[in-house]
Design an enzyme around this catalytic site. Sequence first.
Site, PDB file in Angstrom:
ATOM      1  N   ARG A  58      43.743  40.324  31.835  1.00 31.07           N
ATOM      2  CA  ARG A  58      44.607  39.823  32.862  1.00 31.07           C
ATOM      3  C   ARG A  58      44.412  40.474  33.857  1.00 31.07           C
ATOM      4  O   ARG A  58      44.411  39.930  34.929  1.00 31.07           O
ATOM      5  CB  ARG A  58      46.131  39.600  32.228  1.00 31.07           C
ATOM      6  CG  ARG A  58      46.480  38.474  31.136  1.00 31.07           C
ATOM      7  CD  ARG A  58      47.631  38.764  30.383  1.00 31.07           C
ATOM      8  NE  ARG A  58      46.853  40.056  29.433  1.00 31.07           N
ATOM      9  CZ  ARG A  58      46.280  39.683  28.226  1.00 31.07           C
ATOM     10  NH1 ARG A  58      46.354  38.368  28.013  1.00 31.07           N
ATOM     11  NH2 ARG A  58      45.963  40.531  27.595  1.00 31.07           N
ATOM     12  N   THR A  59      44.805  41.694  33.981  1.00 30.60           N
ATOM     13  CA  THR A  59      44.918  42.590  35.262  1.00 30.60           C
ATOM     14  C   THR A  59      43.779  42.464  36.126  1.00 30.60           C
ATOM     15  O   THR A  59      43.679  42.058  37.316  1.00 30.60           O
ATOM     16  CB  THR A  59      45.402  43.957  34.984  1.00 30.60           C
ATOM     17  OG1 THR A  59      46.608  43.787  34.291  1.00 30.60           O
ATOM     18  CG2 THR A  59      45.712  44.602  36.248  1.00 30.60           C
ATOM     19  N   LYS A  87      28.786  60.606  32.610  1.00 38.66           N
ATOM     20  CA  LYS A  87      28.166  61.554  33.064  1.00 38.66           C
ATOM     21  C   LYS A  87      28.632  62.807  33.468  1.00 38.66           C
ATOM     22  O   LYS A  87      28.012  63.707  33.790  1.00 38.66           O
ATOM     23  CB  LYS A  87      26.965  61.218  34.107  1.00 38.66           C
ATOM     24  CG  LYS A  87      26.210  59.988  33.798  1.00 38.66           C
ATOM     25  CD  LYS A  87      25.009  59.627  34.781  1.00 38.66           C
ATOM     26  CE  LYS A  87      24.377  58.355  34.718  1.00 38.66           C
ATOM     27  NZ  LYS A  87      23.609  58.036  35.922  1.00 38.66           N
ATOM     28  N   ARG A 108      42.189  51.271  36.990  1.00 36.58           N
ATOM     29  CA  ARG A 108      43.214  51.585  35.873  1.00 36.58           C
ATOM     30  C   ARG A 108      42.213  52.615  34.996  1.00 36.58           C
ATOM     31  O   ARG A 108      41.018  52.843  35.102  1.00 36.58           O
ATOM     32  CB  ARG A 108      43.098  50.444  35.045  1.00 36.58           C
ATOM     33  CG  ARG A 108      43.414  50.549  33.573  1.00 36.58           C
ATOM     34  CD  ARG A 108      43.685  49.299  32.682  1.00 36.58           C
ATOM     35  NE  ARG A 108      44.732  48.656  33.108  1.00 36.58           N
ATOM     36  CZ  ARG A 108      45.131  47.542  32.488  1.00 36.58           C
ATOM     37  NH1 ARG A 108      44.570  47.163  31.449  1.00 36.58           N
ATOM     38  NH2 ARG A 108      46.359  46.683  33.052  1.00 36.58           N
ATOM     39  N   HIS A 136      52.698  50.735  36.266  1.00 35.78           N
ATOM     40  CA  HIS A 136      51.916  49.540  36.389  1.00 35.78           C
ATOM     41  C   HIS A 136      52.658  48.763  37.220  1.00 35.78           C
ATOM     42  O   HIS A 136      53.204  47.371  36.999  1.00 35.78           O
ATOM     43  CB  HIS A 136      51.966  48.806  35.039  1.00 35.78           C
ATOM     44  CG  HIS A 136      50.772  47.849  34.851  1.00 35.78           C
ATOM     45  ND1 HIS A 136      50.127  47.405  35.971  1.00 35.78           N
ATOM     46  CD2 HIS A 136      50.100  47.096  33.844  1.00 35.78           C
ATOM     47  CE1 HIS A 136      48.952  46.252  35.481  1.00 35.78           C
ATOM     48  NE2 HIS A 136      49.079  45.952  34.147  1.00 35.78           N
TER      49      HIS A 136
HETATM   50  C1  NCD Z   1      49.551  45.944  29.623  1.00 39.31           C
HETATM   51  C2  NCD Z   1      48.857  47.107  30.205  1.00 39.31           C
HETATM   52  O1  NCD Z   1      47.964  47.211  30.330  1.00 39.31           O
HETATM   53  O2  NCD Z   1      49.861  48.005  30.296  1.00 39.31           O
HETATM   54  N1  NCD Z   1      48.908  44.752  29.894  1.00 39.31           N
HETATM   55  C3  NCD Z   1      48.840  44.240  31.018  1.00 39.31           C
HETATM   56  O3  NCD Z   1      48.461  44.746  31.983  1.00 39.31           O
HETATM   57  N2  NCD Z   1      49.049  42.842  31.029  1.00 39.31           N
HETATM   58  C4  NCD Z   1      50.463  45.995  28.456  1.00 39.31           C
HETATM   59  C5  NCD Z   1      49.644  46.336  27.430  1.00 39.31           C
HETATM   60  O4  NCD Z   1      48.409  46.883  27.391  1.00 39.31           O
HETATM   61  O5  NCD Z   1      50.352  46.570  26.234  1.00 39.31           O
END
Ligand code: NCD
Length: 307
Positions: A58-59, A87, A108, A136
């Site tokens: 999703r993100t 590496k 991320r 987040h």
């Molecule tokens: C979340 C995350 O990555 O922190 N997912 C997201 O970004 N929608 C929640 C999760 O992974 O549980």
Amino acid sequence: MNALSGKDILRADQFTKPEIERVLEVAAEYERALAAGETLAILRGRVLATLFFEPSTRTRLSFETAMLRLGGQVISVAEAKSSSAAKGESLADTIRTVEGYADAIVLRHPQIGAAEEAAKAARVPILNAGDGAGQHPTQSLLDLFTIRKEQGRIDGLKVALVGDLKNGRTVHSLAALLSNYGVSFLFVAPPALRMPTAILERLREKGVSVAETDDLAEAVRTADILYMTRIQKERFEDPAEYERLKGAYILDRAALRAAKSSLTILHPLPRVHEIALDVDDHPGAAYFRQSANGVPIRMALLSLVLE
Ligand code: NCD
């Protein structure tokens, strides 16, 4: 004036309330434009890099489509495992390289504080798409946007955050963001997965009403917002401990009989065991609407940061 221009988006508590409101307002405008089928070219000629060192659906996709919907373009490393980090390259060196190719970087990373570290190394804006069990912030903005859309308001709501409050970065950021509004919190977690003390203290210092329980039924009976989360398997050192806790809370349709008729059920997704499939057609089950709201929110963030 746009206070976010050229800024990094690193943590939920970096935002003032007017900044939050500005993001929500711009997102609502993009949502309207998308629904009207308008073609936007605000970020034509700009390039966004997405750098994901942890899994994401999703993100990542909503950031990428947000950039494309604004007329910009996206580059990304297919899987960070295949990138030069494998590496042995440092995060700072990776960032200094990627900023040569892009106007902003969505990152991320499994380490808490990685986005801050990247921001120190970078000249272009860094957008934190999750730093380990840390923060987040962009998720929380879309959560807030969803709450207001579903309930028509934020002030006065009782918000229950349920599940892995220790390791869940979405709930860390959401608690901080909501503390700018007149909400009361119920934190629902097994004793081993309670909300970190530092976050509880900060909320209490701000005068926010916070209660804790390990009883999901109490939350179902009293909440306006039930925010379910996944037990964060990847953060457990001991697999047996995960096995013990993974089924801690399972929300099903029968349990919802005790809930307010206006209850909104949220989940950042992916769900594993936490919400039974028979909840999906409950009118308050908003988690797929919530994930769709990631697009206008990330359009708003990208346009404000890159303006
Ligand atoms: C979340 C995350 O990555 O922190 N997912 C997201 O970004 N929608 C929640 C999760 O992974 O549980």
